[in-house]
Structures are given as C-alpha cells and as structure tokens.
Design an enzyme around this catalytic site. Structure first.
Site, PDB file in Angstrom:
ATOM      1  CG  ASP A 278      -0.383   0.230   2.515  1.00 51.09           C
ATOM      2  OD1 ASP A 278       0.861   0.370   2.590  1.00 51.09           O
ATOM      3  OD2 ASP A 278      -1.132   0.296   3.507  1.00 51.09           O
TER       4      ASP A 278
ATOM      5  CB  CYS B 245       0.674  -2.603   4.445  1.00 55.50           C
ATOM      6  SG  CYS B 245       0.293  -3.677   5.842  1.00 55.50           S
TER       7      CYS B 245
ATOM      8  CB  THR C  45       1.657  -3.211  10.844  1.00 55.07           C
ATOM      9  OG1 THR C  45       0.461  -3.599  10.146  1.00 55.07           O
ATOM     10  CG2 THR C  45       1.426  -1.922  11.627  1.00 55.07           C
TER      11      THR C  45
ATOM     12  CG  HIS D 188       9.027 -26.008  10.444  1.00 57.56           C
ATOM     13  ND1 HIS D 188       9.189 -26.100  11.811  1.00 57.56           N
ATOM     14  CD2 HIS D 188      10.113 -26.646   9.897  1.00 57.56           C
ATOM     15  CE1 HIS D 188      10.317 -26.763  12.090  1.00 57.56           C
ATOM     16  NE2 HIS D 188      10.890 -27.083  10.955  1.00 57.56           N
TER      17      HIS D 188
ATOM     18  CG  HIS E 269       7.477 -29.570   9.169  1.00 57.06           C
ATOM     19  ND1 HIS E 269       7.214 -29.146  10.454  1.00 57.06           N
ATOM     20  CD2 HIS E 269       8.772 -30.005   9.176  1.00 57.06           C
ATOM     21  CE1 HIS E 269       8.293 -29.298  11.194  1.00 57.06           C
ATOM     22  NE2 HIS E 269       9.249 -29.831  10.453  1.00 57.06           N
TER      23      HIS E 269
END
Ligand code: RB5
Length: 149
Positions: free
Chosen positions: A12, A69, A71, A102, A137
């Site tokens: 963004d 973005c 965060t 994993h 996994h």
C-alpha cells in the site's frame, strides 16, 4: 521465464519505497518481479493490493509473493483470504526462514513502519533461501489446507 522464478510484489502507500528496494534486491538475484504497484503515493487500501498479489500466486502465475504495508498485518490478512495462500508477517529472519521450512508459506509480508530496509532485505533473503522440509510439516500444512474447504 518460468513461474518458478517469478515473484508477485505489492504494497500500500505506506511501503512504496521499501517495495521498490525489495524489487531491486530480488531482481539482482535473478528473480522476475511482477510488481503490481501502486506506483503513486496517494493513500490507498491494502486489501485490494494484498488480494491482487495473492491471486497471482494462487493462480500459479507466480511461485511466491511478497506484500508490504505499514505493519505488514493488514495486507497479510487480505492475502490469506485467497484460497491456497499461506502468508506470514515477519520482522526477523528466523521466522522468515521457518514459514517456508515448516509452514510452506507462499507469501511473505513485511511492515515498512516496523523494520528498516536493511533488515527487510535480510528477511526477504531468509524467506527466498529456505525450502519446505515436508514430512510431518506436510501433514500439518495439509491440515491447514483442509480448513479452506
Ligand atoms: C495505513 O495507514 C496502514 O493502516 C497500513 O499500511 C497497514 O499498516 C495496515 O495493516
């Protein structure tokens, strides 16, 4: 260039400069980058950019995706709404390696207001340098996939 060397990239407005740095960094490593913007700094909405990159990965046009973005959280949430996407936010290199090894993550999210450029590029390298380990996994990733149905 095959899809196996193509990376979808979007952000963004909060992460345009970091996105450009990531694009240059991974192009220099031989990756083909589908940088879908945005190109201008006006305020925009991270869900549409996260979903657009995720659709390139989910469709098979790109092998992996990187979204950014402020965060890393909102654009990660949007990407994970697209079926087949496993996207994690990383602010450290161990997590970036382990979401590939994993969790078979096919997308990485980074917060441009959380980590500086140097660490962000190390996170990208850790993500791209790791391979899924399979085995137990794989059983767990299959369980994640089953939750989509
Ligand atoms: C934009 O101000 C900001 O909310 C966005 O970049 C992101 O941090 C959301 O998760």
């Amino acid at each position: 260039m095959t899809a196996s060397k193509r990376i979808a990239l979007s952000s963004d407005h909060a992460a345009i400069e970091l996105r450009k740095a990531v694009a240059a960094h991974i192009k220099a490593q031989g990756w083909e980058v589908e940088d879908i913007g945005p190109q201008t700094p006006e305020s925009t909405h991270y869900p549409k950019h996260g979903a657009a990159a995720a659709q390139l990965v989910a469709s098979g046009k790109c092998a992996l995706g990187i979204v950014l973005c402020g965060t890393g959280q909102g654009i990660m949430m949007a990407a994970n709404k697209i079926k087949g996407i496993r996207c994690g936010v990383c602010s450290d290199t161990l997590s970036a390696k382990m979401i590939r090894a994993h969790n078979d993550a096919n997308m990485l999210s980074i917060g441009a207001r959380v980590v500086g450029e140097g660490l962000a590029l190390e996170i990208v390298d850790a993500f791209l340098g790791a391979d899924f380990e399979g085995g137990r996994h794989g059983t767990r990733v299959d369980m994640i996939k089953a939750l989509e149905d």
